[in-house]
Design an enzyme around this catalytic site. Structure first.
Site, mmCIF file in Angstrom:
data_model
loop_
_atom_site.group_PDB
_atom_site.id
_atom_site.type_symbol
_atom_site.label_atom_id
_atom_site.label_comp_id
_atom_site.label_asym_id
_atom_site.label_seq_id
_atom_site.Cartn_x
_atom_site.Cartn_y
_atom_site.Cartn_z
ATOM 1 N N LYS A 79 0.857 -1.193 0.000
ATOM 2 C CA LYS A 79 0.000 0.000 0.000
ATOM 3 C C LYS A 79 0.893 1.243 0.000
ATOM 4 C CE LYS A 79 -3.804 1.593 3.070
ATOM 5 N NZ LYS A 79 -4.564 1.214 4.282
ATOM 6 N N SER A 154 -9.509 1.096 3.349
ATOM 7 C CA SER A 154 -8.710 1.896 2.461
ATOM 8 C C SER A 154 -7.650 1.141 1.665
ATOM 9 C CB SER A 154 -8.014 2.990 3.286
ATOM 10 O OG SER A 154 -7.142 2.405 4.239
ATOM 11 N N SER A 178 -9.400 -1.552 7.449
ATOM 12 C CA SER A 178 -8.919 -1.258 6.093
ATOM 13 C C SER A 178 -8.243 -2.390 5.346
ATOM 14 C CB SER A 178 -7.956 -0.072 6.126
ATOM 15 O OG SER A 178 -8.703 1.113 6.020
HETATM 16 N N1 GLN Z 1 -12.952 3.042 7.332
HETATM 17 C C1 GLN Z 1 -12.225 3.342 8.518
HETATM 18 C C2 GLN Z 1 -11.822 4.795 8.549
HETATM 19 O O1 GLN Z 1 -12.091 5.454 7.607
HETATM 20 C C3 GLN Z 1 -11.019 2.439 8.625
HETATM 21 C C4 GLN Z 1 -9.837 2.942 7.890
HETATM 22 C C5 GLN Z 1 -8.602 2.143 8.135
HETATM 23 O O2 GLN Z 1 -8.623 1.063 8.724
HETATM 24 N N2 GLN Z 1 -7.487 2.728 7.731
HETATM 25 O O3 GLN Z 1 -11.247 5.263 9.466
#
Ligand code: GLN
Length: 496
Positions: A79, A154, A178
């Site tokens: 990532k 994400s 994420s």
């Molecule tokens: N969807 C969650 C957020 O927006 C998790 C994001 C993540 O795990 N980086 O914070």
């Protein structure tokens, strides 16, 4: 089977035994990227030349009879929030659009030392804030199982890369879901380790008390192998625990679930979630029973009622302090202003996207006098109550089954514009993060439209190996997810 369809384990075995070369595997994966990336858009930076160079080195090691490592010649993507030396690392943000780190994240060092071949950097929601990989400087990634839909987020680029057969392995980060949620949306296996298992050194932080490096793969065994490579003490990260990790792959010899106590989460109205995902949960419960486990329903009243609110208070407060370093001076983009303050405002207004700005402002507000006492302080207390709730339940259960997401992957551009409702999509993943617990998204095949179904397995903190063992028993029955042919909704080859 073609080379791009092999698991990491099969790839390394083939490379080490000279059945095929690391260069051949890398070329096969690059050919997949070449064929599908125009429609999937999972990659921010492709490092094809460097990958072929690394693959040649692995082949030379094998030729010399040296040990080329447990991931010899295995292509992987990271990532774009992992620092990679000399390779630009953008976090999908304008503020880091042209920034290249001078060092590799510990996780990247460990993967490379194990013989894995870094292929490039994948797309994410800006600074890992989001659940759809739509908020990015390169535009949305598309789900390889249905190109009209989001891959989740994400770490959507990493999940899409593994689903599309660009690589058998990818690294993501999971703060509140994420890795588990995009694994669910793209139909692959993904694991968030217990907080403290894997070093966060060199990860561009979103929320340091929650972020955890997390692998994605198409088999549970590859998750376990990745954990053996990634999970180790690191003096560069004080939150990475110093204890000796178990051999994660040894846990996979678990023959069945006899003697295991599994809790099936029933603390919601079935109408609150997608009927097919609810069905997958029931099916997984049945499979546990057939495999010899004692299965009972359970509830997490505090986690479900307060989890999302507690998570967003904690994560945003963390984020506002972590993202303060992007000030236009030290890292990344810079936009001039008449005064220092004006320069900060100009840079941060122009170079952070709307969602990131919203979260920094809210997080900053939460840490100011008054709001701190009314929101941040209570959130820390509720977080502890949730940990206690989990601990009490672990006296009765070895693991729980929950949904990963309440919904199937949605159509790109269709999602809720009200952020509060969007955040509710994280309801089943964020409590696990707040508890520091390990969670695995386990693929449960595809529905009639070819969309992935899955469940989330959750274990006690530091019982990551045991959780992998339980996942492997269920995967033996369910089958491993196959590679998707993007653009063409198809049945999973391996899944029953
Ligand atoms: N969807 C969650 C957020 O927006 C998790 C994001 C993540 O795990 N980086 O914070």
């Amino acid at each position: 089977m073609e080379l791009h369809e092999l698991s990491a384990k099969e790839t390394a075995r083939g490379v080490r035994s000279k059945e095929f070369s690391a260069v051949e595997v890398t070329e096969a994966c690059l050919a997949r990227v070449d064929r599908f990336e125009g429609s999937v858009n999972a990659i921010i930076t492709l490092t094809a030349e460097a990958a072929l160079g690394a693959a040649r080195e692995i082949d030379a090691k094998v030729a010399r009879g040296e040990d080329a490592g447990p991931l010899a010649g295995v292509p992987y993507f990271a990532k774009d929030n992992f620092c990679t030396r000399g390779v630009r690392t953008t976090c999908s943000s304008k503020i880091l659009e042209h920034w290249s780190p001078t060092y590799d994240a510990s996780a990247i060092n460990y993967m490379n030392a194990a013989g894995a071949v870094m292929m490039g950097k994948t797309n994410l929601d800006e600074f890992a804030m989001g659940s759809s990989t739509e908020n990015s400087i390169i535009g949305p990634t598309r789900n390889p199982r249905d190109l009209n839909r989001v891959p989740g987020g994400s770490s959507g680029g990493s999940a899409a890369a593994v689903a599309a057969g660009y690589s058998p392995l990818a690294l993501g980060t999971d703060t509140g879901g994420s890795v588990r949620q995009p694994a669910c949306f793209c139909g692959v296996q993904g694991m968030k380790p217990s907080y403290g298992q894997v070093s966060r050194y060199g990860i561009l932080a979103y929320a340091s008390s929650l972020d955890q490096v997390s692998p994605l793969a198409r088999t549970v065994e590859d998750l376990a192998i990745s954990m053996e490579v990634l999970a180790r003490p690191d003096p560069n990260d004080t939150t990475c625990d110093a204890y000796d990790r178990p051999r994660f792959t040894e846990a996979l010899s678990l023959p069945d679930l006899a003697g295991k106590r599994i809790g099936v989460f029933e603390g919601f109205e079935s109408s609150q979630m997608d009927a097919e995902l609810y069905g997958a949960l029931q099916r997984a419960a049945g499979l546990c029973r057939e495999a010899g486990a004692k299965v009972e329903s359970m509830d997490l009243p505090i986690a479900v009622k307060y989890g999302v609110a507690t998570y967003y208070v904690t994560a945003l407060a963390d984020a506002s302090s972590k993202l303060a370093c992007y000030d236009g001076m030290r890292y990344g983009s810079h936009i001039d202003g008449a005064t220092l303050n004006e320069m900060y405002v100009n840079t941060r207004t122009a170079c952070f996207g709307e969602e990131v700005r919203r979260r920094i402002i809210l997080g900053t507000c939460l840490l100011t006098e008054g709001f701190y006492q009314n929101y941040y302080g209570p959130a820390l207390k509720v977080r502890q109550r949730m940990v206690d709730e989990f601990d009490e339940l672990f006296e009765r259960f070895d693991a729980y089954i929950l949904p990963t997401s309440p919904s199937l992957p949605y159509v790109i551009g269709m999602k809720e514009t009200d952020p509060n409702r969007l955040y509710l999509g994280d309801i089943f993943t964020v409590p696990i993060s707040l508890g520091g617990l390990p969670g695995i998204n386990l693929s449960m095949g595809l529905n009639a439209l070819g969309l992935p179904l899955s469940v989330q397995l959750v274990g006690q903190r530091y019982f990551d190996a045991e959780l992998l063992g339980i996942a492997s028993v269920l995967e033996r029955v369910m089958g491993k997810p196959g590679v998707a042919t993007p653009g063409d909704i198809q049945k999973d080859r391996g899944a029953k």
